[in-house]
Design a protein around this motif. Sequence first.
Motif, mmCIF file in Angstrom:
data_model
loop_
_atom_site.group_PDB
_atom_site.id
_atom_site.type_symbol
_atom_site.label_atom_id
_atom_site.label_comp_id
_atom_site.label_asym_id
_atom_site.label_seq_id
_atom_site.Cartn_x
_atom_site.Cartn_y
_atom_site.Cartn_z
ATOM 1 N N LYS A 1 0.873 -0.975 -0.146
ATOM 2 C CA LYS A 1 -0.340 -0.312 -0.377
ATOM 3 C C LYS A 1 0.823 0.959 -0.200
ATOM 4 O O LYS A 1 0.559 1.845 -0.883
ATOM 5 C CB LYS A 1 -0.894 -0.164 1.111
ATOM 6 C CG LYS A 1 -1.930 0.841 1.388
ATOM 7 C CD LYS A 1 -2.968 1.068 2.400
ATOM 8 C CE LYS A 1 -4.228 2.418 2.076
ATOM 9 N NZ LYS A 1 -4.945 1.916 3.520
ATOM 10 N N PHE B 1 1.948 1.886 -3.539
ATOM 11 C CA PHE B 1 1.024 2.599 -4.075
ATOM 12 C C PHE B 1 0.890 4.235 -3.964
ATOM 13 O O PHE B 1 0.674 4.573 -5.329
ATOM 14 C CB PHE B 1 0.109 1.232 -4.254
ATOM 15 C CG PHE B 1 -1.300 2.109 -5.255
ATOM 16 C CD1 PHE B 1 -1.265 1.999 -6.725
ATOM 17 C CD2 PHE B 1 -2.205 3.446 -4.410
ATOM 18 C CE1 PHE B 1 -2.267 1.552 -7.432
ATOM 19 C CE2 PHE B 1 -3.474 3.180 -5.175
ATOM 20 C CZ PHE B 1 -3.379 2.748 -6.676
ATOM 21 N N THR C 1 1.719 6.699 -6.911
ATOM 22 C CA THR C 1 -0.101 7.718 -7.292
ATOM 23 C C THR C 1 0.749 9.354 -6.461
ATOM 24 O O THR C 1 1.014 10.395 -7.412
ATOM 25 C CB THR C 1 -0.932 7.953 -5.894
ATOM 26 O OG1 THR C 1 -1.095 6.644 -5.982
ATOM 27 C CG2 THR C 1 -1.710 8.562 -5.985
ATOM 28 N N ASP D 1 -4.404 0.792 -12.015
ATOM 29 C CA ASP D 1 -5.877 0.974 -11.805
ATOM 30 C C ASP D 1 -5.491 0.292 -9.684
ATOM 31 O O ASP D 1 -5.950 0.555 -8.957
ATOM 32 C CB ASP D 1 -6.739 -0.190 -11.841
ATOM 33 C CG ASP D 1 -7.021 -1.377 -12.075
ATOM 34 O OD1 ASP D 1 -5.748 -1.767 -12.421
ATOM 35 O OD2 ASP D 1 -8.005 -1.623 -12.333
ATOM 36 N N ASN D 2 -4.492 -1.037 -10.232
ATOM 37 C CA ASN D 2 -3.465 -1.084 -9.047
ATOM 38 C C ASN D 2 -2.932 -1.182 -9.128
ATOM 39 O O ASN D 2 -2.618 -2.349 -10.489
ATOM 40 C CB ASN D 2 -4.767 -2.263 -8.148
ATOM 41 C CG ASN D 2 -4.551 -2.836 -7.376
ATOM 42 O OD1 ASN D 2 -3.721 -2.421 -6.970
ATOM 43 N ND2 ASN D 2 -5.699 -3.224 -6.235
ATOM 44 N N GLU D 3 -1.727 -0.967 -8.397
ATOM 45 C CA GLU D 3 -0.520 -1.066 -7.947
ATOM 46 C C GLU D 3 0.120 -2.715 -7.985
ATOM 47 O O GLU D 3 1.578 -3.128 -8.459
ATOM 48 C CB GLU D 3 0.559 -0.356 -7.972
ATOM 49 C CG GLU D 3 1.984 0.489 -8.177
ATOM 50 C CD GLU D 3 2.750 -0.235 -6.888
ATOM 51 O OE1 GLU D 3 4.059 -0.851 -7.296
ATOM 52 O OE2 GLU D 3 2.287 -0.557 -5.871
ATOM 53 N N ASN D 4 -0.370 -3.084 -6.983
ATOM 54 C CA ASN D 4 0.012 -4.096 -7.083
ATOM 55 C C ASN D 4 -0.214 -5.636 -7.776
ATOM 56 O O ASN D 4 0.601 -7.235 -7.139
ATOM 57 C CB ASN D 4 -1.016 -4.954 -4.972
ATOM 58 C CG ASN D 4 -1.848 -4.248 -4.151
ATOM 59 O OD1 ASN D 4 -0.474 -3.310 -4.148
ATOM 60 N ND2 ASN D 4 -2.987 -4.397 -4.002
ATOM 61 N N ARG D 5 -0.798 -5.651 -8.964
ATOM 62 C CA ARG D 5 0.047 -6.657 -9.487
ATOM 63 C C ARG D 5 0.767 -6.782 -10.362
ATOM 64 O O ARG D 5 1.517 -7.329 -11.197
ATOM 65 C CB ARG D 5 -1.664 -7.032 -10.807
ATOM 66 C CG ARG D 5 -1.983 -7.587 -9.842
ATOM 67 C CD ARG D 5 -4.217 -7.851 -10.653
ATOM 68 N NE ARG D 5 -4.073 -6.404 -11.236
ATOM 69 C CZ ARG D 5 -5.240 -5.773 -10.457
ATOM 70 N NH1 ARG D 5 -6.058 -6.914 -9.619
ATOM 71 N NH2 ARG D 5 -5.623 -4.889 -11.248
ATOM 72 N N GLU E 1 -6.338 -1.226 -16.520
ATOM 73 C CA GLU E 1 -7.577 -2.307 -15.460
ATOM 74 C C GLU E 1 -6.933 -2.728 -15.383
ATOM 75 O O GLU E 1 -5.939 -3.750 -16.424
ATOM 76 C CB GLU E 1 -8.797 -2.196 -17.258
ATOM 77 C CG GLU E 1 -9.465 -1.037 -16.696
ATOM 78 C CD GLU E 1 -9.612 0.012 -17.698
ATOM 79 O OE1 GLU E 1 -8.424 -0.281 -18.313
ATOM 80 O OE2 GLU E 1 -10.041 1.722 -17.890
ATOM 81 N N LYS E 2 -7.229 -3.347 -14.092
ATOM 82 C CA LYS E 2 -6.601 -5.152 -14.485
ATOM 83 C C LYS E 2 -4.861 -4.968 -14.799
ATOM 84 O O LYS E 2 -4.538 -5.588 -14.878
ATOM 85 C CB LYS E 2 -6.555 -6.636 -14.960
ATOM 86 C CG LYS E 2 -8.909 -6.020 -14.243
ATOM 87 C CD LYS E 2 -9.112 -7.219 -15.212
ATOM 88 C CE LYS E 2 -11.147 -7.769 -15.244
ATOM 89 N NZ LYS E 2 -11.544 -9.231 -15.595
ATOM 90 N N TYR F 1 3.149 -0.879 -15.821
ATOM 91 C CA TYR F 1 3.416 -0.103 -15.681
ATOM 92 C C TYR F 1 3.986 0.930 -16.856
ATOM 93 O O TYR F 1 5.326 0.666 -16.991
ATOM 94 C CB TYR F 1 4.416 1.013 -13.968
ATOM 95 C CG TYR F 1 4.201 2.398 -14.289
ATOM 96 C CD1 TYR F 1 2.852 3.481 -14.391
ATOM 97 C CD2 TYR F 1 5.385 3.459 -14.389
ATOM 98 C CE1 TYR F 1 2.736 4.314 -13.680
ATOM 99 C CE2 TYR F 1 5.277 4.853 -13.950
ATOM 100 C CZ TYR F 1 4.441 4.919 -14.032
ATOM 101 O OH TYR F 1 4.570 6.521 -13.777
#
Length: 219
Positions: free
Chosen positions: A2, A5, A9, A39-43, A87-88, A92
């Motif tokens: 987190k 991320f 951001t 949309d989500n940096e975790n992946r 998306e998904k 990056y």
Amino acid sequence: MKVIFLKLTSIIHEIESQKRCSNCLLFDLKRKPLVIKPDNENRIKVVVVTESPWKITWDIDLITSITNIPTFTYLYCLLSGEFRPKEKANVYWTHICKCPLKNVASSMKKRAIRFCSKTYLKDEIETVNPKLIVAVGASALSFFAKETGDKRLKGGLRKVFLNQSNGIYNGVRLGSTVFSLAIAPHPSRRSRFWNTPPKEMVKIFKEVIEGIREKILEK
């Protein structure tokens, strides 16, 4: 994850607000950066670096879709269909120069690329901490050759690309980040690379694509 991320951001916000851009030549031309937000940096395991968004009229939906020919479709193939920058997101996708470079004089273009890459790109990479970076084109290679000091990346695009006959470059270091690096020519028809493509090109591309695929699938 987190915390990472939030840092990414923050950097993206600085790029969009042009916080560090006041000394750039493109700032006076009122060019605006185009940033692709995952949309989500975790992946995210991969950073893809190309030269610039190019056209002033491009928007995010266009640049991240099949309508962005040939760049999007080329990257989609390089990553074996695993290219999802929005998306998904698993990638990056960023640029050496964040603002469009179309109709910019060659001397100004080079200075803008040099300024922008030193201003943002290292921070982006260290924040994402990717397993793999895919550097597309001579400008991207030039940045990594200079900033990493890795002797394997010296000698120009053709040489560095062909030297991947036994696989992509592993153990490349930029600041605190260590990653594998895949080098590919830019798909633009303006690139001189495609005028006289080397006969080994198909073999090298197979090695590069396989090396990228292995890193994407790596747990």
